[in-house]
Write a protein that holds these residues in place. Structure first.
Motif, PDB file in Angstrom:
ATOM      1  N   GLY A 209       0.800  -1.215   0.000  1.00  0.00           N
ATOM      2  CA  GLY A 209       0.000   0.000   0.000  1.00  0.00           C
ATOM      3  C   GLY A 209       0.834   1.267   0.000  1.00  0.00           C
ATOM      4  O   GLY A 209       1.995   1.294  -0.425  1.00  0.00           O
ATOM      5  N   GLY A 210       0.235   2.345   0.502  1.00  0.00           N
ATOM      6  CA  GLY A 210       0.860   3.657   0.451  1.00  0.00           C
ATOM      7  C   GLY A 210       2.180   3.751   1.162  1.00  0.00           C
ATOM      8  O   GLY A 210       3.112   4.429   0.694  1.00  0.00           O
ATOM      9  N   GLN A 211       2.315   3.102   2.320  1.00  0.00           N
ATOM     10  CA  GLN A 211       3.566   3.192   3.064  1.00  0.00           C
ATOM     11  C   GLN A 211       4.703   2.505   2.315  1.00  0.00           C
ATOM     12  O   GLN A 211       5.845   2.965   2.354  1.00  0.00           O
ATOM     13  CB  GLN A 211       3.389   2.575   4.461  1.00  0.00           C
ATOM     14  N   ALA A 212       4.420   1.418   1.623  1.00  0.00           N
ATOM     15  CA  ALA A 212       5.459   0.786   0.798  1.00  0.00           C
ATOM     16  C   ALA A 212       5.838   1.692  -0.363  1.00  0.00           C
ATOM     17  O   ALA A 212       7.014   1.769  -0.745  1.00  0.00           O
ATOM     18  CB  ALA A 212       4.969  -0.570   0.287  1.00  0.00           C
ATOM     19  N   CYS A 213       4.865   2.399  -0.917  1.00  0.00           N
ATOM     20  CA  CYS A 213       5.166   3.346  -2.003  1.00  0.00           C
ATOM     21  C   CYS A 213       6.112   4.436  -1.522  1.00  0.00           C
ATOM     22  O   CYS A 213       6.999   4.881  -2.266  1.00  0.00           O
ATOM     23  CB  CYS A 213       3.881   3.965  -2.534  1.00  0.00           C
ATOM     24  N   VAL A 214       5.943   4.887  -0.286  1.00  0.00           N
ATOM     25  CA  VAL A 214       6.852   5.883   0.288  1.00  0.00           C
ATOM     26  C   VAL A 214       8.280   5.341   0.319  1.00  0.00           C
ATOM     27  O   VAL A 214       9.235   6.026  -0.061  1.00  0.00           O
ATOM     28  CB  VAL A 214       6.396   6.279   1.705  1.00  0.00           C
ATOM     29  N   LEU A 215       8.442   4.102   0.749  1.00  0.00           N
ATOM     30  CA  LEU A 215       9.776   3.512   0.825  1.00  0.00           C
ATOM     31  C   LEU A 215      10.430   3.426  -0.550  1.00  0.00           C
ATOM     32  O   LEU A 215      11.645   3.592  -0.677  1.00  0.00           O
ATOM     33  CB  LEU A 215       9.698   2.121   1.459  1.00  0.00           C
ATOM     34  N   TYR A 216       9.645   3.180  -1.574  1.00  0.00           N
ATOM     35  CA  TYR A 216      10.192   3.070  -2.927  1.00  0.00           C
ATOM     36  C   TYR A 216      10.368   4.430  -3.607  1.00  0.00           C
ATOM     37  O   TYR A 216      10.760   4.488  -4.767  1.00  0.00           O
ATOM     38  CB  TYR A 216       9.307   2.170  -3.781  1.00  0.00           C
ATOM     39  N   GLY A 217      10.071   5.509  -2.893  1.00  0.00           N
ATOM     40  CA  GLY A 217      10.317   6.839  -3.428  1.00  0.00           C
ATOM     41  C   GLY A 217       9.181   7.434  -4.216  1.00  0.00           C
ATOM     42  O   GLY A 217       9.326   8.511  -4.789  1.00  0.00           O
ATOM     43  N   ALA A 218       8.046   6.762  -4.258  1.00  0.00           N
ATOM     44  CA  ALA A 218       6.865   7.306  -4.933  1.00  0.00           C
ATOM     45  C   ALA A 218       5.891   7.749  -3.855  1.00  0.00           C
ATOM     46  O   ALA A 218       4.953   7.039  -3.506  1.00  0.00           O
ATOM     47  CB  ALA A 218       6.231   6.256  -5.842  1.00  0.00           C
ATOM     48  N   ALA A 219       6.151   8.911  -3.292  1.00  0.00           N
ATOM     49  CA  ALA A 219       5.469   9.358  -2.078  1.00  0.00           C
ATOM     50  C   ALA A 219       3.959   9.315  -2.218  1.00  0.00           C
ATOM     51  O   ALA A 219       3.398   9.716  -3.232  1.00  0.00           O
ATOM     52  CB  ALA A 219       5.913  10.770  -1.718  1.00  0.00           C
ATOM     53  N   GLU A 220       3.315   8.812  -1.178  1.00  0.00           N
ATOM     54  CA  GLU A 220       1.858   8.796  -1.100  1.00  0.00           C
ATOM     55  C   GLU A 220       1.489   8.968   0.361  1.00  0.00           C
ATOM     56  O   GLU A 220       1.886   8.165   1.206  1.00  0.00           O
ATOM     57  CB  GLU A 220       1.295   7.475  -1.639  1.00  0.00           C
ATOM     58  N   PHE A 221       0.761  10.012   0.667  1.00  0.00           N
ATOM     59  CA  PHE A 221       0.363  10.234   2.059  1.00  0.00           C
ATOM     60  C   PHE A 221      -0.700   9.224   2.448  1.00  0.00           C
ATOM     61  O   PHE A 221      -1.665   9.017   1.727  1.00  0.00           O
ATOM     62  CB  PHE A 221      -0.183  11.645   2.260  1.00  0.00           C
ATOM     63  N   SER A 222      -0.493   8.602   3.575  1.00  0.00           N
ATOM     64  CA  SER A 222      -1.466   7.638   4.061  1.00  0.00           C
ATOM     65  C   SER A 222      -1.284   7.465   5.558  1.00  0.00           C
ATOM     66  O   SER A 222      -0.155   7.412   6.054  1.00  0.00           O
ATOM     67  CB  SER A 222      -1.288   6.283   3.358  1.00  0.00           C
ATOM     68  N   ARG A 223      -2.387   7.388   6.288  1.00  0.00           N
ATOM     69  CA  ARG A 223      -2.326   7.073   7.715  1.00  0.00           C
ATOM     70  C   ARG A 223      -2.695   5.612   7.957  1.00  0.00           C
ATOM     71  O   ARG A 223      -2.944   5.213   9.079  1.00  0.00           O
ATOM     72  CB  ARG A 223      -3.253   7.999   8.521  1.00  0.00           C
TER      73      ARG A 223
END
Length: 235
Positions: free
Chosen positions: A24-38
């Motif tokens: 999900g979104g948090q994995a996208c953040v790790l891969y550098g494709a930022a996505e805000f998600s709580r």
């Protein structure tokens, strides 16, 4: 991530030894494709032992089920997500979703074998879906997932541009959704592209420099995956 409740959730799952893969979104953040998600979304192994470890982690997080279905293996085996809300002070309000099966993605043991492990600045590690598996998991009927797929692959292409591995080239040719980058990739790797073109119309179109057809093929791919996802959830 240090200014959010996310580290508490991730470190607790790790401390309890839960076999879980961040997606999900948090994995996208790790891969550098930022996505805000709580939210923190996990693919998990639905074995009795692992579900026991997950139960311990959720108890520490003071997490409670917030929607149907209930936290039962029967629903996990059917592919449903179980949704929790954390009440621990360090993870207050954080939502945690767990799934055991994902449409269009391999079974968990295979996902686990090729997982990506990240060393976080907070001093612990977290396991996530490998990038190709993350991309596959996002091929849903949701509008927000398709721009993120495109962004994930763009970041991969940019980061690996100067010295790509054969695996990266194959991944880009299979998955690039940016017409200009797909055309460029085909020009750079024509031999590999000819092989992939037998399976992917967008690559075949790129080999003939047919920009309109590339866009049509990409739109058809997306439409096909959206329909498959709708069928999966109405079965």
């Amino acid at each position: 991530m240090s200014l959010s409740p996310i580290p508490k959730v991730l470190s607790t799952m790790r401390a309890h030894g839960v076999e879980a893969l961040l997606m999900g979104g948090q994995a996208c953040v790790l891969y550098g494709a930022a996505e805000f998600s709580r939210d923190a979304d996990f693919a998990i192994l639905a074995s009795p032992e692992n579900l026991g470890r997950l139960t311990g982690a959720l108890a520490e997080l003071q997490a409670e089920v917030i929607a149907v279905p209930p936290f039962e293996v029967h629903y996990l085996e059917r592919g449903h997500a179980i949704h929790f809300r954390c009440k621990h002070p360090e993870a207050q309000g954080m939502r945690v979703d767990v799934m055991a099966h994902l449409r269009g993605v391999d079974p968990f043991p295979q996902l686990w074998a090729r997982r990506t492990t990240w060393d976080l600045s907070e001093g612990f590690q977290v396991d996530s879906l490998a990038l190709p598996d993350l991309v596959a998991s996002k091929k849903t009927q949701r509008d927000k997932d398709w721009p993120m797929i495109r962004r994930l692959i763009e970041v991969s292409y940019d980061e690996g541009f100067s010295a790509p591995t054969p695996e990266q080239v194959a991944f880009w040719l299979r998955e690039l959704r940016t017409p200009e980058l797909l055309e460029e990739c085909v020009r750079r790797f024509p031999h590999e592209a000819r092989d992939v073109a037998q399976l992917r119309g967008a690559v075949a179109a790129a080999l003939t420099d047919d920009a309109d057809r590339i866009r049509d093929e990409l739109a058809e791919e997306e439409s096909r995956e959206r329909n498959l996802d709708r069928q999966y959830w109405t079965r």
